[in-house]
Design a protein around this motif. Structure first.
Motif, PDB file in Angstrom:
ATOM      1  N   VAL A 121       4.344  -6.943   4.631  1.00 18.59           N
ATOM      2  CA  VAL A 121       3.037  -6.536   5.189  1.00 18.59           C
ATOM      3  C   VAL A 121       3.120  -6.279   6.687  1.00 18.59           C
ATOM      4  O   VAL A 121       2.433  -5.390   7.203  1.00 18.59           O
ATOM      5  N   LEU A 122       3.960  -7.025   7.391  1.00 15.26           N
ATOM      6  CA  LEU A 122       4.103  -6.752   8.833  1.00 15.26           C
ATOM      7  C   LEU A 122       4.713  -5.375   9.051  1.00 15.26           C
ATOM      8  O   LEU A 122       4.359  -4.659   9.994  1.00 15.26           O
ATOM      9  N   LYS A 123       5.606  -4.986   8.153  1.00 16.05           N
ATOM     10  CA  LYS A 123       6.180  -3.649   8.222  1.00 16.05           C
ATOM     11  C   LYS A 123       5.098  -2.598   7.966  1.00 16.05           C
ATOM     12  O   LYS A 123       5.006  -1.592   8.670  1.00 16.05           O
ATOM     13  N   MET A 124       4.259  -2.880   6.988  1.00 15.38           N
ATOM     14  CA  MET A 124       3.205  -1.921   6.653  1.00 15.38           C
ATOM     15  C   MET A 124       2.270  -1.686   7.842  1.00 15.38           C
ATOM     16  O   MET A 124       1.814  -0.565   8.058  1.00 15.38           O
ATOM     17  N   VAL A 125       1.980  -2.722   8.614  1.00 12.82           N
ATOM     18  CA  VAL A 125       1.091  -2.546   9.773  1.00 12.82           C
ATOM     19  C   VAL A 125       1.875  -2.240  11.052  1.00 12.82           C
ATOM     20  O   VAL A 125       1.291  -2.152  12.135  1.00 12.82           O
ATOM     21  N   VAL A 146      -2.427  -7.596  12.917  1.00 10.73           N
ATOM     22  CA  VAL A 146      -2.000  -8.893  12.346  1.00 10.73           C
ATOM     23  C   VAL A 146      -3.089  -9.418  11.413  1.00 10.73           C
ATOM     24  O   VAL A 146      -2.815  -9.897  10.311  1.00 10.73           O
ATOM     25  N   ALA A 147      -4.349  -9.294  11.862  1.00 10.64           N
ATOM     26  CA  ALA A 147      -5.463  -9.790  11.041  1.00 10.64           C
ATOM     27  C   ALA A 147      -5.539  -9.035   9.715  1.00 10.64           C
ATOM     28  O   ALA A 147      -5.822  -9.634   8.674  1.00 10.64           O
ATOM     29  N   ILE A 148      -5.260  -7.747   9.748  1.00 12.37           N
ATOM     30  CA  ILE A 148      -5.261  -6.980   8.491  1.00 12.37           C
ATOM     31  C   ILE A 148      -4.085  -7.418   7.609  1.00 12.37           C
ATOM     32  O   ILE A 148      -4.245  -7.606   6.395  1.00 12.37           O
ATOM     33  N   ALA A 149      -2.928  -7.618   8.235  1.00  9.33           N
ATOM     34  CA  ALA A 149      -1.767  -8.096   7.460  1.00  9.33           C
ATOM     35  C   ALA A 149      -2.114  -9.414   6.770  1.00  9.33           C
ATOM     36  O   ALA A 149      -1.820  -9.612   5.583  1.00  9.33           O
ATOM     37  N   ARG A 150      -2.781 -10.298   7.509  1.00 10.98           N
ATOM     38  CA  ARG A 150      -3.166 -11.587   6.936  1.00 10.98           C
ATOM     39  C   ARG A 150      -4.179 -11.404   5.800  1.00 10.98           C
ATOM     40  O   ARG A 150      -4.124 -12.097   4.782  1.00 10.98           O
ATOM     41  N   ALA A 151      -5.084 -10.443   5.981  1.00 12.25           N
ATOM     42  CA  ALA A 151      -6.121 -10.233   4.957  1.00 12.25           C
ATOM     43  C   ALA A 151      -5.540  -9.689   3.653  1.00 12.25           C
ATOM     44  O   ALA A 151      -6.095  -9.921   2.588  1.00 12.25           O
ATOM     45  N   ILE A 152      -4.444  -8.931   3.739  1.00 14.31           N
ATOM     46  CA  ILE A 152      -3.914  -8.287   2.526  1.00 14.31           C
ATOM     47  C   ILE A 152      -2.701  -8.986   1.927  1.00 14.31           C
ATOM     48  O   ILE A 152      -2.245  -8.607   0.845  1.00 14.31           O
ATOM     49  N   ILE A 179      -4.672   2.296   8.870  1.00  9.51           N
ATOM     50  CA  ILE A 179      -4.155   1.179   8.071  1.00  9.51           C
ATOM     51  C   ILE A 179      -5.145   0.801   6.960  1.00  9.51           C
ATOM     52  O   ILE A 179      -4.750   0.607   5.808  1.00  9.51           O
ATOM     53  N   LEU A 180      -6.437   0.740   7.305  1.00  6.66           N
ATOM     54  CA  LEU A 180      -7.423   0.381   6.259  1.00  6.66           C
ATOM     55  C   LEU A 180      -7.449   1.436   5.152  1.00  6.66           C
ATOM     56  O   LEU A 180      -7.597   1.117   3.975  1.00  6.66           O
ATOM     57  N   GLU A 181      -7.290   2.688   5.534  1.00  9.98           N
ATOM     58  CA  GLU A 181      -7.265   3.744   4.503  1.00  9.98           C
ATOM     59  C   GLU A 181      -5.990   3.651   3.657  1.00  9.98           C
ATOM     60  O   GLU A 181      -6.020   3.919   2.458  1.00  9.98           O
ATOM     61  N   LYS A 182      -4.894   3.261   4.284  1.00 18.43           N
ATOM     62  CA  LYS A 182      -3.648   3.079   3.534  1.00 18.43           C
ATOM     63  C   LYS A 182      -3.804   1.923   2.531  1.00 18.43           C
ATOM     64  O   LYS A 182      -3.400   2.029   1.369  1.00 18.43           O
ATOM     65  N   VAL A 183      -4.412   0.836   2.977  1.00 25.80           N
ATOM     66  CA  VAL A 183      -4.688  -0.303   2.096  1.00 25.80           C
ATOM     67  C   VAL A 183      -5.537   0.172   0.910  1.00 25.80           C
ATOM     68  O   VAL A 183      -5.272  -0.148  -0.251  1.00 25.80           O
TER      69      VAL A 183
END
Ligand code: ADP
Ligand code: ADP
Length: 228
Positions: A121-125, A146-152, A179-183
């Motif tokens: 996930v850190l790679k993804m963000v 980081v917060a998004i990585a933690r959320a996903i 990033i949110l659209e990628k998620v």
């Protein structure tokens, strides 16, 4: 799947913040929630992640019926929801890696599974190079990533973001939206409360507008500027 039927929320002081709210969100949707300050957006968002309970009406997220939920079910629900806040809410004494890993530790993920998933996930963000930094050593946009990585990291079905770009400049906000659209493209439902007119208009998604505690617009691809 999120199903909300005739929900009302009255605070202890008598303020009715949400009135007669009914809507459905299908898996995989991207939904904005807009409306003026005091409209009831935060109240709605907090009910979605069960920080607040409706005064009346029904609310279901996946198999959880909020009215019938036992306290022991709350952690199970939280696993299925990732939440992102305007002010990031990272743990300041933990590194980037540790902040994300912590979300897996609290749900008792086997140790061997944690590191590979955190790195993924850190790679993804785009933050694998900064995994040993502390939040205070990062920019606002990096902290939000980081917060998004933690959320996903626990692969929730739904990510709820309350003003995720509220503290960020336009370029950085665009990066957060990417990033949110990628998620979302990976199948996760995203529900995002925002005041950010430019983002909403440049990246059309379903738009819910709340005013005076009521849902006044529910429009696929709605423009912020159309608000009455
Ligand atoms: P928004 O997020 O759209 O700015 P809120 O959900 O924060 O709106 O607030 C909706 C209404 O509920 C406002 O009138 C606000 O003052 C009131 N409100 C919010 N939180 C509380 C609370 N904890 N106690 C009493 N009233 C509240
Ligand atoms: P935001 O719009 O970013 O959610 P607010 O200033 O509306 O921030 O609210 C900050 C906090 O204060 C929230 O937890 C909200 O529930 C609470 N709050 C907002 N309005 C009231 C109010 N009238 N009475 C008591 N608490 C409130």
């Amino acid at each position: 799947m999120i199903q909300i039927d005739k929900v009302m929320k009255r605070y202890d002081n008598g303020v009715i913040a949400i009135k007669d709210l009914s809507l459905k969100v299908a898996p995989g949707e991207f939904v904005y929630v807009i409306g003026p300050s005091g409209a009831g957006k935060s109240t709605f968002i907090k009910m979605l992640y069960h920080e607040l309970t409706p005064t009346s009406g029904t609310m279901k997220v996946n198999e959880f019926d909020f009215a019938k939920m036992a306290n022991k079910d709350v952690p199970l629900l939280r696993r299925q929801l990732g939440v992102v806040f305007q002010d990031f809410k990272l743990l300041p004494r933990l590194t980037v890696f540790e902040n994300v890993a912590y979300a897996m530790e609290v749900i008792e993920t086997p140790t061997a599974d944690i590191k590979p998933r955190v790195l993924e996930v850190l790679k993804m963000v785009g933050l694998e190079q900064k995994m040993r930094r502390f939040p205070s050593e990062l920019s606002g946009g990096e902290q939000q990533r980081v917060a998004i990585a933690r959320a996903i990291v626990n692969k929730p079905g739904v990510v709820i973001a309350d003003e995720p770009t509220g503290n960020l400049d336009p370029d950085t906000s665009n990066g957060i939206m990417d990033i949110l659209e990628k998620v979302n493209q990976q199948g996760t439902t995203v529900i995002m409360a925002t005041h950010n007119r430019e983002l909403v208009d440049e990246r059309p998604h379903r738009l819910l507008e709340i005013a005076g505690g009521r849902l006044v617009r529910d429009e696929e691809g709605g423009m912020y500027g159309n608000e009455s």
